[in-house]
Design a protein around this motif. Sequence first.
Motif, PDB file in Angstrom:
ATOM      1  N   GLU A  59       0.802  -1.227   0.000  1.00  0.00           N
ATOM      2  CA  GLU A  59       0.000   0.000   0.000  1.00  0.00           C
ATOM      3  C   GLU A  59       0.837   1.280   0.000  1.00  0.00           C
ATOM      4  OE1 GLU A  59      -3.047  -0.027   2.978  1.00  0.00           O
ATOM      5  OE2 GLU A  59      -4.057  -1.761   2.099  1.00  0.00           O
ATOM      6  N   LYS A  60       2.076   1.156  -0.462  1.00  0.00           N
ATOM      7  CA  LYS A  60       2.943   2.332  -0.500  1.00  0.00           C
ATOM      8  C   LYS A  60       2.958   3.019  -1.856  1.00  0.00           C
ATOM      9  CE  LYS A  60       6.108   0.752   3.117  1.00  0.00           C
ATOM     10  NZ  LYS A  60       7.522   0.367   3.443  1.00  0.00           N
ATOM     11  N   SER A  61       2.535   2.310  -2.912  1.00  0.00           N
ATOM     12  CA  SER A  61       2.606   2.870  -4.262  1.00  0.00           C
ATOM     13  C   SER A  61       1.366   2.514  -5.055  1.00  0.00           C
ATOM     14  CB  SER A  61       3.840   2.340  -5.013  1.00  0.00           C
ATOM     15  OG  SER A  61       5.036   2.688  -4.348  1.00  0.00           O
ATOM     16  N   LEU A  62       0.921   3.481  -5.852  1.00  0.00           N
ATOM     17  CA  LEU A  62      -0.149   3.258  -6.807  1.00  0.00           C
ATOM     18  C   LEU A  62       0.488   3.110  -8.181  1.00  0.00           C
ATOM     19  CD1 LEU A  62      -3.221   3.136  -7.269  1.00  0.00           C
ATOM     20  CD2 LEU A  62      -3.164   5.602  -7.683  1.00  0.00           C
ATOM     21  N   LEU A  63       0.281   1.952  -8.809  1.00  0.00           N
ATOM     22  CA  LEU A  63       0.906   1.665 -10.098  1.00  0.00           C
ATOM     23  C   LEU A  63      -0.015   2.093 -11.238  1.00  0.00           C
ATOM     24  CD1 LEU A  63       2.635  -0.120  -8.215  1.00  0.00           C
ATOM     25  CD2 LEU A  63       2.675  -1.830 -10.029  1.00  0.00           C
ATOM     26  N   VAL A  64       0.488   2.938 -12.105  1.00  0.00           N
ATOM     27  CA  VAL A  64      -0.206   3.339 -13.328  1.00  0.00           C
ATOM     28  C   VAL A  64       0.436   2.576 -14.477  1.00  0.00           C
ATOM     29  CG1 VAL A  64      -0.758   5.222 -14.897  1.00  0.00           C
ATOM     30  CG2 VAL A  64      -0.741   5.622 -12.421  1.00  0.00           C
ATOM     31  N   ALA A  65      -0.381   1.800 -15.202  1.00  0.00           N
ATOM     32  CA  ALA A  65       0.146   0.973 -16.289  1.00  0.00           C
ATOM     33  C   ALA A  65       0.073   1.730 -17.608  1.00  0.00           C
ATOM     34  CB  ALA A  65      -0.647  -0.321 -16.380  1.00  0.00           C
ATOM     35  N   ASN A  66       1.230   2.001 -18.194  1.00  0.00           N
ATOM     36  CA  ASN A  66       1.329   2.766 -19.440  1.00  0.00           C
ATOM     37  C   ASN A  66       1.516   1.793 -20.607  1.00  0.00           C
ATOM     38  OD1 ASN A  66       1.436   5.231 -17.821  1.00  0.00           O
ATOM     39  ND2 ASN A  66       3.552   4.645 -17.369  1.00  0.00           N
ATOM     40  N   ALA A  67       0.415   1.472 -21.289  1.00  0.00           N
ATOM     41  CA  ALA A  67       0.421   0.374 -22.262  1.00  0.00           C
ATOM     42  C   ALA A  67       1.386   0.609 -23.420  1.00  0.00           C
ATOM     43  CB  ALA A  67      -0.989   0.141 -22.792  1.00  0.00           C
ATOM     44  N   LEU A  68       1.365   1.801 -24.003  1.00  0.00           N
ATOM     45  CA  LEU A  68       2.197   2.052 -25.186  1.00  0.00           C
ATOM     46  C   LEU A  68       3.636   2.410 -24.853  1.00  0.00           C
ATOM     47  CD1 LEU A  68       0.040   3.912 -27.873  1.00  0.00           C
ATOM     48  CD2 LEU A  68       1.001   1.621 -27.960  1.00  0.00           C
ATOM     49  N   SER A  69       3.906   2.721 -23.606  1.00  0.00           N
ATOM     50  CA  SER A  69       5.280   3.049 -23.214  1.00  0.00           C
ATOM     51  C   SER A  69       5.997   1.896 -22.535  1.00  0.00           C
ATOM     52  CB  SER A  69       5.290   4.261 -22.273  1.00  0.00           C
ATOM     53  OG  SER A  69       4.955   5.433 -22.974  1.00  0.00           O
ATOM     54  N   ASP A  70       5.305   0.760 -22.374  1.00  0.00           N
ATOM     55  CA  ASP A  70       5.909  -0.413 -21.738  1.00  0.00           C
ATOM     56  C   ASP A  70       6.516  -0.056 -20.386  1.00  0.00           C
ATOM     57  OD1 ASP A  70       5.214  -1.774 -24.028  1.00  0.00           O
ATOM     58  OD2 ASP A  70       7.225  -1.715 -24.900  1.00  0.00           O
ATOM     59  N   SER A  71       5.698   0.625 -19.563  1.00  0.00           N
ATOM     60  CA  SER A  71       6.238   1.089 -18.290  1.00  0.00           C
ATOM     61  C   SER A  71       5.137   1.223 -17.241  1.00  0.00           C
ATOM     62  CB  SER A  71       6.940   2.447 -18.461  1.00  0.00           C
ATOM     63  OG  SER A  71       5.990   3.465 -18.769  1.00  0.00           O
ATOM     64  N   LEU A  75       2.983   6.229  -8.063  1.00  0.00           N
ATOM     65  CA  LEU A  75       2.549   7.436  -7.371  1.00  0.00           C
ATOM     66  C   LEU A  75       2.332   7.129  -5.898  1.00  0.00           C
ATOM     67  CD1 LEU A  75      -0.223   8.634  -9.876  1.00  0.00           C
ATOM     68  CD2 LEU A  75       2.198   9.282  -9.866  1.00  0.00           C
ATOM     69  N   ASP A  76       2.530   8.137  -5.060  1.00  0.00           N
ATOM     70  CA  ASP A  76       2.165   8.017  -3.655  1.00  0.00           C
ATOM     71  C   ASP A  76       0.646   8.104  -3.567  1.00  0.00           C
ATOM     72  OD1 ASP A  76       1.456   8.678  -0.929  1.00  0.00           O
ATOM     73  OD2 ASP A  76       3.551   9.186  -0.582  1.00  0.00           O
ATOM     74  N   PRO A  77      -0.044   7.062  -3.081  1.00  0.00           N
ATOM     75  CA  PRO A  77      -1.506   7.076  -3.084  1.00  0.00           C
ATOM     76  C   PRO A  77      -2.118   8.100  -2.136  1.00  0.00           C
ATOM     77  CG  PRO A  77      -0.689   5.180  -1.880  1.00  0.00           C
ATOM     78  CD  PRO A  77       0.510   5.815  -2.520  1.00  0.00           C
ATOM     79  N   ARG A  78      -1.327   8.630  -1.227  1.00  0.00           N
ATOM     80  CA  ARG A  78      -1.831   9.583  -0.244  1.00  0.00           C
ATOM     81  C   ARG A  78      -1.570  11.035  -0.612  1.00  0.00           C
ATOM     82  NH1 ARG A  78      -0.233   4.925   1.717  1.00  0.00           N
ATOM     83  NH2 ARG A  78      -1.528   3.863   3.262  1.00  0.00           N
ATOM     84  N   THR A  79      -0.606  11.270  -1.480  1.00  0.00           N
ATOM     85  CA  THR A  79      -0.249  12.652  -1.826  1.00  0.00           C
ATOM     86  C   THR A  79      -0.272  12.929  -3.321  1.00  0.00           C
ATOM     87  OG1 THR A  79       2.137  12.235  -2.051  1.00  0.00           O
ATOM     88  CG2 THR A  79       1.299  12.691   0.175  1.00  0.00           C
ATOM     89  N   GLY A  80      -0.126  11.904  -4.152  1.00  0.00           N
ATOM     90  CA  GLY A  80      -0.037  12.108  -5.588  1.00  0.00           C
ATOM     91  C   GLY A  80       1.376  12.364  -6.077  1.00  0.00           C
ATOM     92  N   ALA A  81       2.357  12.361  -5.181  1.00  0.00           N
ATOM     93  CA  ALA A  81       3.739  12.586  -5.603  1.00  0.00           C
ATOM     94  C   ALA A  81       4.243  11.428  -6.450  1.00  0.00           C
ATOM     95  CB  ALA A  81       4.640  12.757  -4.382  1.00  0.00           C
ATOM     96  N   VAL A  82       5.015  11.748  -7.499  1.00  0.00           N
ATOM     97  CA  VAL A  82       5.620  10.712  -8.338  1.00  0.00           C
ATOM     98  C   VAL A  82       6.793  10.105  -7.596  1.00  0.00           C
ATOM     99  CG1 VAL A  82       6.760  10.215 -10.524  1.00  0.00           C
ATOM    100  CG2 VAL A  82       4.893  11.877 -10.440  1.00  0.00           C
ATOM    101  N   GLN A  83       6.823   8.781  -7.489  1.00  0.00           N
ATOM    102  CA  GLN A  83       7.891   8.085  -6.787  1.00  0.00           C
ATOM    103  C   GLN A  83       8.990   7.619  -7.731  1.00  0.00           C
ATOM    104  OE1 GLN A  83       5.396   5.105  -4.960  1.00  0.00           O
ATOM    105  NE2 GLN A  83       5.282   6.225  -3.034  1.00  0.00           N
ATOM    106  N   ARG A  84       8.632   6.880  -8.765  1.00  0.00           N
ATOM    107  CA  ARG A  84       9.609   6.407  -9.746  1.00  0.00           C
ATOM    108  C   ARG A  84       8.874   5.757 -10.903  1.00  0.00           C
ATOM    109  NH1 ARG A  84      11.718   0.582  -8.768  1.00  0.00           N
ATOM    110  NH2 ARG A  84      10.327  -0.274  -7.182  1.00  0.00           N
ATOM    111  N   SER A  85       9.622   5.352 -11.929  1.00  0.00           N
ATOM    112  CA  SER A  85       9.070   4.629 -13.065  1.00  0.00           C
ATOM    113  C   SER A  85       9.785   3.286 -13.200  1.00  0.00           C
ATOM    114  CB  SER A  85       9.242   5.428 -14.362  1.00  0.00           C
ATOM    115  OG  SER A  85       8.470   6.607 -14.321  1.00  0.00           O
ATOM    116  N   ILE A  86       9.061   2.300 -13.678  1.00  0.00           N
ATOM    117  CA  ILE A  86       9.632   0.985 -13.970  1.00  0.00           C
ATOM    118  C   ILE A  86       9.447   0.735 -15.458  1.00  0.00           C
ATOM    119  CG2 ILE A  86       9.515  -1.495 -13.539  1.00  0.00           C
ATOM    120  CD1 ILE A  86       8.385  -0.885 -10.793  1.00  0.00           C
ATOM    121  N   THR A  87      10.521   0.493 -16.160  1.00  0.00           N
ATOM    122  CA  THR A  87      10.463   0.240 -17.603  1.00  0.00           C
ATOM    123  C   THR A  87      10.581  -1.257 -17.879  1.00  0.00           C
ATOM    124  OG1 THR A  87      12.848   0.572 -17.803  1.00  0.00           O
ATOM    125  CG2 THR A  87      11.438   2.500 -18.137  1.00  0.00           C
ATOM    126  N   GLY A  88      10.323  -1.630 -19.133  1.00  0.00           N
ATOM    127  CA  GLY A  88      10.472  -3.032 -19.529  1.00  0.00           C
ATOM    128  C   GLY A  88       9.286  -3.903 -19.169  1.00  0.00           C
TER     129      GLY A  88
END
Length: 322
Positions: A59-71, A75-88
């Motif tokens: 419950e520490k991160s909200l994952l947004v799945a980017n279909a065309l960017s393969d990533s 996001l922080d689910p409590r603040t909306g701050a961007v935490q990091r991106s995962i590629t591949g």
Amino acid sequence: MVLCAAALLAPCLAQSASPIFVLNSLDATVSVIDPVDYKELRRIPTGKEPHHLYLTPDEKSLLVANALSDSLTLLDPRTGAVQRSITGIVDPYHLRFSPDMKWFVTAANRLDHIDIYRWLPAASGFDLQLVKRIPAAKTPSHIAIDGASRTAYVTLQDSDELIAIDLATQAPKWTVKVGKMPADVHITPDDRRLLVGLTGDEFVEVYDITVSPMKLLTRIKTGAGAHAFRAKGDRRHVFVSNRVANTISQIDMQTMTVVDTFPGPSGPDCMEVLADGKTILLSSRWAGRMSVIDTATRQVVRQVKVGRSPHGIWTLDHAGRQ
């Protein structure tokens, strides 16, 4: 509510109710909406075509799945701050974690395969290790995983099928023909029934998943374009959006009948139910808006302008998922 400058947005939100997130698929952004006055606070850039989102097991991160960017965008689910991106992460159209936190499953809608990853806690938060890529024809769409974390059920939208996958072995168990253009799937709290929304028809199909392969029990007429589910949170009722009919049906999972109908304007897609169990947040896809529905009055009480083609919608302050 305390007013926040943009630079202070994250700490301010941290002291208030959790924000509402709406994915704008054609704009490659996420709208962050204040849950008190329903004002859009900002838009966060993501990868191309974000469609669905899901909370990590810790419950520490909200994952947004980017279909065309393969990533994935975290996001922080409590603040909306961007935490990091995962590629591949290849074509992650839809995504689910298993309840036991061992498996992460994605449906590659565009590339016709299903990926199974192992969740690995790490110092940086977590890693995802690809274990198996399973070819699946055609157009894998939505995923549901049973409460025992044994089986993933995935709809195959353009071949009118549903495939069941054994998570322990990562092997397909069976594939069954279903109705036209199956989309979202929902498992009843007792893990005995599977509901399938038929976007190419006006029905929700109900299957017995205690047998292998699953067996059709009944078809529930809801409305044209039956598409996405969201539980009311009382372990008895589930909502389904009817994208063509512009309605939302409430299904009683004990009787498998429609017991109420609500307005769902402008191509209703994904939904969120607030913790009060009485408020539905809806992505009105063709209007570029988030609609707020009061189930007591059966009225759309508010609409919030967001980006183009809003799809996934989520907030931490939601009703139970069953």
